[in-house]
Design a protein around this motif. Structure first.
Motif, PDB file in Angstrom:
ATOM      1  N   THR A 109       0.843  -1.186   0.000  1.00 54.33           N
ATOM      2  CA  THR A 109       0.000   0.000   0.000  1.00 54.33           C
ATOM      3  C   THR A 109       0.879   1.238   0.000  1.00 54.33           C
ATOM      4  O   THR A 109       2.011   1.213   0.504  1.00 54.33           O
ATOM      5  N   ASN A 110       0.390   2.313  -0.568  1.00 54.35           N
ATOM      6  CA  ASN A 110       1.156   3.552  -0.687  1.00 54.35           C
ATOM      7  C   ASN A 110       0.875   4.503   0.468  1.00 54.35           C
ATOM      8  O   ASN A 110      -0.228   4.524   1.015  1.00 54.35           O
ATOM      9  N   PHE A 111       1.884   5.294   0.789  1.00 53.62           N
ATOM     10  CA  PHE A 111       1.722   6.314   1.826  1.00 53.62           C
ATOM     11  C   PHE A 111       1.000   7.519   1.223  1.00 53.62           C
ATOM     12  O   PHE A 111       1.422   8.067   0.211  1.00 53.62           O
ATOM     13  N   ILE A 112      -0.105   7.933   1.851  1.00 53.97           N
ATOM     14  CA  ILE A 112      -0.910   9.041   1.351  1.00 53.97           C
ATOM     15  C   ILE A 112      -1.209   9.999   2.502  1.00 53.97           C
ATOM     16  O   ILE A 112      -1.559   9.571   3.610  1.00 53.97           O
ATOM     17  N   THR A 113      -1.062  11.290   2.235  1.00 59.98           N
ATOM     18  CA  THR A 113      -1.431  12.308   3.226  1.00 59.98           C
ATOM     19  C   THR A 113      -2.564  13.162   2.678  1.00 59.98           C
ATOM     20  O   THR A 113      -2.708  13.332   1.468  1.00 59.98           O
ATOM     21  N   SER A 114      -3.367  13.673   3.577  1.00 59.64           N
ATOM     22  CA  SER A 114      -4.453  14.576   3.191  1.00 59.64           C
ATOM     23  C   SER A 114      -4.680  15.551   4.343  1.00 59.64           C
ATOM     24  O   SER A 114      -4.220  15.335   5.466  1.00 59.64           O
ATOM     25  N   SER A 115      -5.368  16.636   4.057  1.00 60.43           N
ATOM     26  CA  SER A 115      -5.647  17.624   5.101  1.00 60.43           C
ATOM     27  C   SER A 115      -7.130  17.979   5.098  1.00 60.43           C
ATOM     28  O   SER A 115      -7.780  17.993   4.045  1.00 60.43           O
ATOM     29  N   TYR A 116      -7.641  18.244   6.286  1.00 62.66           N
ATOM     30  CA  TYR A 116      -9.049  18.617   6.431  1.00 62.66           C
ATOM     31  C   TYR A 116      -9.177  19.537   7.632  1.00 62.66           C
ATOM     32  O   TYR A 116      -8.788  19.175   8.751  1.00 62.66           O
ATOM     33  N   LYS A 117      -9.692  20.733   7.379  1.00 64.20           N
ATOM     34  CA  LYS A 117      -9.890  21.727   8.433  1.00 64.20           C
ATOM     35  C   LYS A 117      -8.615  21.973   9.238  1.00 64.20           C
ATOM     36  O   LYS A 117      -8.623  22.019  10.470  1.00 64.20           O
ATOM     37  N   GLY A 118      -7.511  22.076   8.505  1.00 62.95           N
ATOM     38  CA  GLY A 118      -6.242  22.409   9.147  1.00 62.95           C
ATOM     39  C   GLY A 118      -5.506  21.224   9.756  1.00 62.95           C
ATOM     40  O   GLY A 118      -4.387  21.389  10.258  1.00 62.95           O
ATOM     41  N   ARG A 119      -6.106  20.051   9.709  1.00 62.83           N
ATOM     42  CA  ARG A 119      -5.450  18.869  10.274  1.00 62.83           C
ATOM     43  C   ARG A 119      -4.921  17.989   9.151  1.00 62.83           C
ATOM     44  O   ARG A 119      -5.537  17.858   8.101  1.00 62.83           O
ATOM     45  N   VAL A 120      -3.751  17.397   9.388  1.00 61.28           N
ATOM     46  CA  VAL A 120      -3.117  16.526   8.403  1.00 61.28           C
ATOM     47  C   VAL A 120      -3.368  15.077   8.794  1.00 61.28           C
ATOM     48  O   VAL A 120      -3.179  14.686   9.951  1.00 61.28           O
ATOM     49  N   TYR A 121      -3.805  14.294   7.837  1.00 62.59           N
ATOM     50  CA  TYR A 121      -4.080  12.878   8.071  1.00 62.59           C
ATOM     51  C   TYR A 121      -3.136  12.023   7.237  1.00 62.59           C
ATOM     52  O   TYR A 121      -2.857  12.343   6.076  1.00 62.59           O
ATOM     53  N   GLU A 122      -2.652  10.940   7.825  1.00 59.98           N
ATOM     54  CA  GLU A 122      -1.755  10.010   7.139  1.00 59.98           C
ATOM     55  C   GLU A 122      -2.332   8.609   7.218  1.00 59.98           C
ATOM     56  O   GLU A 122      -2.815   8.190   8.278  1.00 59.98           O
ATOM     57  N   ASN A 123      -2.301   7.883   6.105  1.00 61.80           N
ATOM     58  CA  ASN A 123      -2.893   6.543   6.106  1.00 61.80           C
ATOM     59  C   ASN A 123      -1.936   5.481   6.650  1.00 61.80           C
ATOM     60  O   ASN A 123      -2.349   4.359   6.935  1.00 61.80           O
ATOM     61  N   ILE A 124      -0.646   5.825   6.799  1.00 64.77           N
ATOM     62  CA  ILE A 124       0.328   4.923   7.403  1.00 64.77           C
ATOM     63  C   ILE A 124       1.006   5.664   8.553  1.00 64.77           C
ATOM     64  O   ILE A 124       1.532   6.762   8.360  1.00 64.77           O
ATOM     65  N   LYS A 125       0.973   5.079   9.724  1.00 64.37           N
ATOM     66  CA  LYS A 125       1.609   5.698  10.886  1.00 64.37           C
ATOM     67  C   LYS A 125       2.552   4.685  11.548  1.00 64.37           C
ATOM     68  O   LYS A 125       2.220   3.510  11.676  1.00 64.37           O
ATOM     69  N   VAL A 126       3.708   5.182  11.952  1.00 63.22           N
ATOM     70  CA  VAL A 126       4.707   4.334  12.605  1.00 63.22           C
ATOM     71  C   VAL A 126       5.119   5.001  13.906  1.00 63.22           C
ATOM     72  O   VAL A 126       5.594   6.137  13.907  1.00 63.22           O
TER      73      VAL A 126
END
Length: 204
Positions: A109-126
């Motif tokens: 799976t690929n690492f993907i980031t996105s942002s919503y209402k000033g917050r950053v979301y990551e689909n892979i966390k370590v």
């Protein structure tokens, strides 16, 4: 000078029974998509990677279980299939074969980031301090390995989960930046260019 290098860091995974079921379900779904697209490609060799990826929405409607797993893993097996065909065309490998259950089970799976209402979301966390990771559609999974490492030293590109025997592993592909010292050489060099004067230059 900055040079980018790519390294892999592999950890032992300790999934719960529920997580283990999901991982094996993903193995099955990616194998299904790979074999389905290989069959299409055998019937029509002119199909491109993007032609095959366009089949995924229709496949998900016909086989709803495909919606339960990470969509990136399904797209990545199509990429792997096309790489196999490319190698075959360049005489670097044989014709791609259908995958069988229990043979080299894995998904990527690929690492993907996105942002919503000033917050950053990551689909892979370590989190190496807590020794846990999070992958798409999986909650926290315990890991073991690299005890002296507090964090991965670079940007995550993708993660591959595989089963070896009765054990599960996750491998992260990391992009690291290395700063190389500038090459400085103050040694003078004389160049005879056939004129009265000698030209002197320096290598920097």
């Amino acid at each position: 000078m900055i040079m980018k290098i790519y390294k892999a860091y592999q950890f032992r995974l300790y999934p719960t029974k529920e997580q283990e079921v999901f991982i094996r379900k993903t193995f099955g779904c990616t194998r299904f998509v790979y074999n389905y697209c290989l069959d299409l490609k055998r019937k029509n060799k002119y199909l491109t990677k993007f032609d095959l990826i366009k089949e995924l929405p229709r496949l998900k409607k016909e086989y709803p279980f495909l919606k339960e797993v990470d969509s990136c893993s399904l797209q990545n097996v199509i990429t792997d299939l096309m790489v196999g065909f490319s190698k075959q065309e360049n005489n670097q490998g044989g014709y791609p074969k259908f995958k069988k259950k229990g043979e080299k089970e894995s998904f990527r799976t690929n690492f993907i980031t996105s942002s919503y209402k000033g917050r950053v979301y990551e689909n892979i966390k370590v989190d190496l301090k807590r020794r846990v990771i999070e992958l798409p559609k999986l909650k926290e999974v315990k890991i073991r390995g690299y005890r002296a490492l507090e964090e991965l030293p670079g940007r995550i590109l993708n993660a591959t989960v595989k089963e070896v025997g009765t054990r599960f592993y996750v491998s992260f592909c990391i992009e690291e930046e290395l700063e190389l010292p500038e090459r400085v050489n103050n040694q003078a060099i004389g160049i005879d260019i056939g004129v009265k004067n000698l030209v002197v230059t320096r290598i920097v």
